[in-house]
Write a protein that holds these residues in place. Structure first.
Motif, PDB file in Angstrom:
ATOM      1  N   PHE A  73      42.761  75.098  38.071  1.00  0.00           N
ATOM      2  CA  PHE A  73      41.571  75.791  37.594  1.00  0.00           C
ATOM      3  C   PHE A  73      40.287  75.043  37.949  1.00  0.00           C
ATOM      4  N   ALA A  74      40.370  73.829  38.421  1.00  0.00           N
ATOM      5  CA  ALA A  74      39.201  72.951  38.529  1.00  0.00           C
ATOM      6  C   ALA A  74      38.077  73.516  39.402  1.00  0.00           C
ATOM      7  N   LYS A  75      38.395  74.242  40.452  1.00  0.00           N
ATOM      8  CA  LYS A  75      37.350  74.781  41.321  1.00  0.00           C
ATOM      9  C   LYS A  75      36.389  75.680  40.563  1.00  0.00           C
ATOM     10  N   ARG A  76      36.873  76.266  39.516  1.00  0.00           N
ATOM     11  CA  ARG A  76      36.050  77.209  38.768  1.00  0.00           C
ATOM     12  C   ARG A  76      35.507  76.593  37.483  1.00  0.00           C
ATOM     13  N   LYS A  77      35.460  75.265  37.411  1.00  0.00           N
ATOM     14  CA  LYS A  77      34.901  74.539  36.267  1.00  0.00           C
ATOM     15  C   LYS A  77      35.710  74.738  34.986  1.00  0.00           C
ATOM     16  N   TRP A  78      36.972  74.461  35.073  1.00  0.00           N
ATOM     17  CA  TRP A  78      37.865  74.471  33.924  1.00  0.00           C
ATOM     18  C   TRP A  78      38.235  73.036  33.582  1.00  0.00           C
ATOM     19  N   VAL A  79      38.344  72.751  32.284  1.00  0.00           N
ATOM     20  CA  VAL A  79      38.737  71.418  31.843  1.00  0.00           C
ATOM     21  C   VAL A  79      40.003  71.487  31.005  1.00  0.00           C
ATOM     22  N   SER A  80      40.745  70.407  31.048  1.00  0.00           N
ATOM     23  CA  SER A  80      41.936  70.234  30.234  1.00  0.00           C
ATOM     24  C   SER A  80      41.615  69.160  29.205  1.00  0.00           C
ATOM     25  N   ILE A  81      41.694  69.540  27.930  1.00  0.00           N
ATOM     26  CA  ILE A  81      41.316  68.650  26.838  1.00  0.00           C
ATOM     27  C   ILE A  81      42.575  68.197  26.110  1.00  0.00           C
ATOM     28  N   GLY A  82      42.815  66.908  26.099  1.00  0.00           N
ATOM     29  CA  GLY A  82      43.965  66.355  25.397  1.00  0.00           C
ATOM     30  C   GLY A  82      43.695  66.248  23.909  1.00  0.00           C
ATOM     31  N   GLU A  83      44.757  66.293  23.120  1.00  0.00           N
ATOM     32  CA  GLU A  83      44.621  66.255  21.665  1.00  0.00           C
ATOM     33  C   GLU A  83      43.897  64.998  21.184  1.00  0.00           C
ATOM     34  N   GLY A  84      43.997  63.907  21.900  1.00  0.00           N
ATOM     35  CA  GLY A  84      43.334  62.674  21.496  1.00  0.00           C
ATOM     36  C   GLY A  84      41.910  62.524  21.996  1.00  0.00           C
ATOM     37  N   ALA A  85      41.377  63.539  22.668  1.00  0.00           N
ATOM     38  CA  ALA A  85      40.014  63.460  23.209  1.00  0.00           C
ATOM     39  C   ALA A  85      38.999  63.321  22.073  1.00  0.00           C
ATOM     40  N   PRO A  86      37.888  62.649  22.346  1.00  0.00           N
ATOM     41  CA  PRO A  86      36.894  62.387  21.303  1.00  0.00           C
ATOM     42  C   PRO A  86      35.969  63.582  21.020  1.00  0.00           C
ATOM     43  N   LEU A  87      36.565  64.733  20.722  1.00  0.00           N
ATOM     44  CA  LEU A  87      35.778  65.922  20.368  1.00  0.00           C
ATOM     45  C   LEU A  87      36.182  66.382  18.972  1.00  0.00           C
ATOM     46  N   PRO A  88      35.220  66.571  18.078  1.00  0.00           N
ATOM     47  CA  PRO A  88      35.564  67.100  16.754  1.00  0.00           C
ATOM     48  C   PRO A  88      36.015  68.558  16.869  1.00  0.00           C
ATOM     49  N   GLU A  89      36.723  69.019  15.862  1.00  0.00           N
ATOM     50  CA  GLU A  89      37.255  70.390  15.837  1.00  0.00           C
ATOM     51  C   GLU A  89      36.150  71.422  16.052  1.00  0.00           C
ATOM     52  N   GLU A  90      34.995  71.189  15.483  1.00  0.00           N
ATOM     53  CA  GLU A  90      33.869  72.115  15.642  1.00  0.00           C
ATOM     54  C   GLU A  90      33.495  72.272  17.118  1.00  0.00           C
ATOM     55  N   ASP A  91      33.501  71.177  17.857  1.00  0.00           N
ATOM     56  CA  ASP A  91      33.195  71.237  19.284  1.00  0.00           C
ATOM     57  C   ASP A  91      34.283  71.972  20.053  1.00  0.00           C
ATOM     58  N   LEU A  92      35.533  71.752  19.683  1.00  0.00           N
ATOM     59  CA  LEU A  92      36.634  72.473  20.339  1.00  0.00           C
ATOM     60  C   LEU A  92      36.478  73.974  20.138  1.00  0.00           C
ATOM     61  N   ARG A  93      36.159  74.389  18.918  1.00  0.00           N
ATOM     62  CA  ARG A  93      35.946  75.823  18.654  1.00  0.00           C
ATOM     63  C   ARG A  93      34.773  76.350  19.476  1.00  0.00           C
ATOM     64  N   TYR A  94      33.711  75.545  19.588  1.00  0.00           N
ATOM     65  CA  TYR A  94      32.561  75.954  20.402  1.00  0.00           C
ATOM     66  C   TYR A  94      32.993  76.185  21.857  1.00  0.00           C
ATOM     67  N   TYR A  95      33.732  75.245  22.440  1.00  0.00           N
ATOM     68  CA  TYR A  95      34.104  75.369  23.852  1.00  0.00           C
ATOM     69  C   TYR A  95      35.078  76.521  24.088  1.00  0.00           C
ATOM     70  N   VAL A  96      35.957  76.810  23.156  1.00  0.00           N
ATOM     71  CA  VAL A  96      36.842  77.967  23.296  1.00  0.00           C
ATOM     72  C   VAL A  96      36.014  79.252  23.222  1.00  0.00           C
ATOM     73  N   THR A  97      35.098  79.312  22.273  1.00  0.00           N
ATOM     74  CA  THR A  97      34.226  80.484  22.131  1.00  0.00           C
ATOM     75  C   THR A  97      33.343  80.660  23.369  1.00  0.00           C
ATOM     76  N   ARG A  98      32.789  79.574  23.856  1.00  0.00           N
ATOM     77  CA  ARG A  98      31.929  79.629  25.048  1.00  0.00           C
ATOM     78  C   ARG A  98      32.724  80.067  26.271  1.00  0.00           C
ATOM     79  N   SER A  99      33.963  79.608  26.382  1.00  0.00           N
ATOM     80  CA  SER A  99      34.824  80.024  27.488  1.00  0.00           C
ATOM     81  C   SER A  99      35.040  81.538  27.431  1.00  0.00           C
ATOM     82  N   HIS A 100      35.284  82.053  26.241  1.00  0.00           N
ATOM     83  CA  HIS A 100      35.442  83.500  26.053  1.00  0.00           C
ATOM     84  C   HIS A 100      34.186  84.218  26.547  1.00  0.00           C
ATOM     85  N   GLN A 101      33.014  83.720  26.170  1.00  0.00           N
ATOM     86  CA  GLN A 101      31.757  84.344  26.572  1.00  0.00           C
ATOM     87  C   GLN A 101      31.570  84.302  28.084  1.00  0.00           C
TER      88      GLN A 101
END
Length: 119
Positions: A73-101
């Motif tokens: 997916f990388a050519k189209r600016k997709w990221v793979s986020i591991g469970e241990g990544a330094p992102l709070p749950e709120e940020d994860l929800r934001y990025y999933v929502t933004r991806s949908h948009q």
């Protein structure tokens, strides 16, 4: 809520308009208008979320530990986020929502209207 757990992932993405879930590529895949906007890989350690991001977010996120270009997916600016990544749950929800948009924006106006997505 933990988006790395299938029940929480399913529950959250189903709150986004026009979403349907399928099991594909050994993953739980969230689609809008038959286009992928997020997937969860619960069988991987650490568990992973894959989402589409803007170019700016791609540069910032891939500089963090536990976040990398998503294979296939990388050519189209997709990221793979591991469970241990330094992102709070709120940020994860934001990025999933933004991806949908971002993905929904590429659908036709007619389809967005049919799916209940603001045009």
């Amino acid at each position: 809520m933990n988006l790395f757990r299938q029940a929480d992932f399913d529950g959250f993405v189903q709150t986004l308009p026009g979403t349907r879930l399928v099991d594909q590529w050994e993953s739980r895949v969230a689609k809008v208008g038959d286009k992928v906007f997020a997937l969860m890989r619960p069988d991987r350690q650490p568990n992973r979320l894959v989402v589409k991001v803007t170019e700016e977010s791609f540069e910032i996120l891939t500089a963090l530990d536990g976040i990398e270009q998503a294979p296939y997916f990388a050519k189209r600016k997709w990221v793979s986020i591991g469970e241990g990544a330094p992102l709070p749950e709120e940020d994860l929800r934001y990025y999933v929502t933004r991806s949908h948009q971002l993905v929904a924006a590429g659908l036709t106006k007619k389809l967005r209207t049919e799916l209940g997505i603001p045009v």
